[in-house]
Design a protein around this motif. Sequence first.
Motif, short mmCIF file in Angstrom:
data_model
loop_
_atom_site.label_atom_id
_atom_site.label_comp_id
_atom_site.label_asym_id
_atom_site.label_seq_id
_atom_site.Cartn_x
_atom_site.Cartn_y
_atom_site.Cartn_z
N GLU A 38 0.82 -1.18 0.14
CA GLU A 38 0.08 0.12 0.05
C GLU A 38 0.98 1.29 0.04
O GLU A 38 0.47 2.39 -0.05
CB GLU A 38 -1.00 -0.12 1.19
CG GLU A 38 -1.98 -1.06 1.31
CD GLU A 38 -2.79 -0.84 0.16
OE1 GLU A 38 -3.20 -0.01 -0.22
OE2 GLU A 38 -3.27 -1.97 -0.62
N GLY A 39 2.19 1.03 0.16
CA GLY A 39 3.00 2.25 0.08
C GLY A 39 3.10 3.05 1.61
O GLY A 39 3.58 4.11 1.64
N THR A 40 2.74 2.18 2.74
CA THR A 40 2.75 2.81 3.80
C THR A 40 3.97 1.85 4.68
O THR A 40 4.37 0.80 4.11
CB THR A 40 1.62 2.80 4.65
OG1 THR A 40 1.11 1.39 5.07
CG2 THR A 40 0.41 3.16 3.79
N SER A 41 4.21 2.20 5.99
CA SER A 41 5.28 1.62 6.84
C SER A 41 4.60 0.22 7.41
O SER A 41 5.25 -0.70 7.94
CB SER A 41 5.68 2.37 8.05
OG SER A 41 4.47 2.72 8.92
N ALA A 42 3.25 -0.01 7.09
CA ALA A 42 2.56 -1.21 7.69
C ALA A 42 2.72 -2.26 6.52
O ALA A 42 2.57 -3.29 6.78
CB ALA A 42 0.91 -0.92 7.81
N ASP A 43 3.09 -1.94 5.41
CA ASP A 43 3.48 -2.95 4.50
C ASP A 43 4.52 -3.86 4.71
O ASP A 43 5.66 -3.68 5.62
CB ASP A 43 4.18 -2.23 3.21
CG ASP A 43 3.08 -1.53 2.41
OD1 ASP A 43 1.94 -1.58 2.60
OD2 ASP A 43 3.51 -0.66 1.43
N ARG A 44 4.28 -5.01 4.52
CA ARG A 44 5.39 -6.25 4.48
C ARG A 44 6.64 -5.87 3.53
O ARG A 44 6.07 -5.50 2.42
CB ARG A 44 5.01 -7.72 4.24
CG ARG A 44 4.00 -8.13 5.42
CD ARG A 44 3.88 -9.43 5.44
NE ARG A 44 5.07 -10.41 5.54
CZ ARG A 44 5.28 -11.60 5.11
NH1 ARG A 44 4.16 -12.11 4.08
NH2 ARG A 44 6.44 -12.14 5.20
N GLY A 45 7.94 -6.30 3.90
CA GLY A 45 9.00 -6.08 3.16
C GLY A 45 10.08 -5.25 3.31
O GLY A 45 9.76 -4.87 4.42
N VAL A 46 10.89 -4.83 2.47
CA VAL A 46 11.99 -3.78 2.66
C VAL A 46 11.27 -2.59 2.67
O VAL A 46 10.68 -2.03 1.50
CB VAL A 46 13.00 -4.07 1.75
CG1 VAL A 46 14.18 -2.96 1.93
CG2 VAL A 46 13.78 -5.18 1.83
N LEU A 47 11.19 -1.81 3.87
CA LEU A 47 10.48 -0.44 3.53
C LEU A 47 11.46 0.74 3.37
O LEU A 47 11.19 1.64 2.59
CB LEU A 47 9.94 0.11 4.97
CG LEU A 47 8.86 -0.96 5.48
CD1 LEU A 47 8.59 -0.72 7.01
CD2 LEU A 47 8.03 -1.12 4.68
N THR A 48 12.99 0.57 3.72
CA THR A 48 13.86 1.64 3.40
C THR A 48 15.46 1.06 3.44
O THR A 48 15.47 -0.04 4.06
CB THR A 48 13.70 2.87 3.95
OG1 THR A 48 14.29 3.92 3.42
CG2 THR A 48 13.95 2.72 5.36
N SER A 49 16.16 1.64 2.67
CA SER A 49 17.69 1.05 2.84
C SER A 49 18.58 2.50 2.86
O SER A 49 18.07 3.45 1.84
CB SER A 49 18.23 0.14 1.89
OG SER A 49 18.22 0.40 0.68
N HIS A 50 19.41 2.46 3.43
CA HIS A 50 20.28 3.66 3.58
C HIS A 50 21.78 3.19 3.58
O HIS A 50 22.49 2.32 4.42
CB HIS A 50 20.01 4.39 4.76
CG HIS A 50 18.73 5.30 4.55
ND1 HIS A 50 18.51 6.43 4.01
CD2 HIS A 50 17.62 4.55 5.06
CE1 HIS A 50 16.97 6.48 3.92
NE2 HIS A 50 16.47 5.49 4.66
#
Length: 325
Positions: free
Chosen positions: A175-187
């Motif tokens: 859905e494009g929110t932080s509730a999604d399963r998966g890699v949310l962000t990387s730095h």
Amino acid sequence: MKRTRSVVRGIGSYLPRRKLTNQDLEKFVETSHEWIVQRTGIEERHIADDDETTSVLGIKAAEAALADAGLTADDIDLVICATSTPDYTFPSTATMIQTGLGMTHGAAFDLQAVCTGFVYAVATADKFLQSGSHKRALVVGAETFSRILDWNDRTTCVLFGDGAGAIVLEAQEGEGTSADRGVLTSHLRSDGRYRDKLYVDGGPGSTKTTGVLKMEGREVFKFAVGMVADVVQDAFKATGTSAEELKWFVPHQANKRIITASADKLGIAPEKVVITVNKHGNTSAASIPLALDAARRDGRIRDGDLVMIEAIGGGFTWGSALIRW
């Protein structure tokens, strides 16, 4: 707005057959169990036999990850292996893992960012999956650091071990929110000015030798605790999450004192920190997937948990990835 996420479908790991305890080390190097535990938290590590090359370890970890995912090699179209100890200068260890799994399709390549390698590999695989060019990626961290140690140097040989871990990532719509399963962000970060703090003094392009690991322990400790904060805080900022919402913090397993000091600096509660360095030692790019698999198998990491992985390695390189399991 909906977006593609790289969801963890499966995880696996493999440790070499032979254990090397601190008591074993006492027999051939001037050290003690008490000294090692006090300074590092390490009690034992696994050491690869001659027939256990990096690719062999990686294949076994990959097979375990595929089994956990309920998939076969036919379902994978990308293999990335994070390693600093490849079987050969070339071909890549990833292609050897690919062949060992019976794959003759897709793409496979190695990624070298030392101890941060697995984080870099997860971030790289995530970009491939987000782009739509690939559907499922096998991300492997595999190392045989025992091959590049000076076993007469008690300041380094007590720290490292061998092993491999792997995850299967699959592109899924979120859905494009932080509730999604998966890699949310990387730095990801790097700064080559610090090469002399942690490096191997050999290479085909310089000395024509493999070389052995060299490290300035105190300097590495200082930078490890100081540098990781930015990439972790950036991950929270990018996703609108916080240390309080984090379920598990799974850092690179280099040294227990570094792990606890980093968690404290970031405001992460001790009970949220996964520590396996006592049983594995520092396995470089393999340390995070080994720790993830241990925490998944013992029931700590569950579906829906917010998990932070982070590492710092020679170079220096450092990075983080925030994953909703």
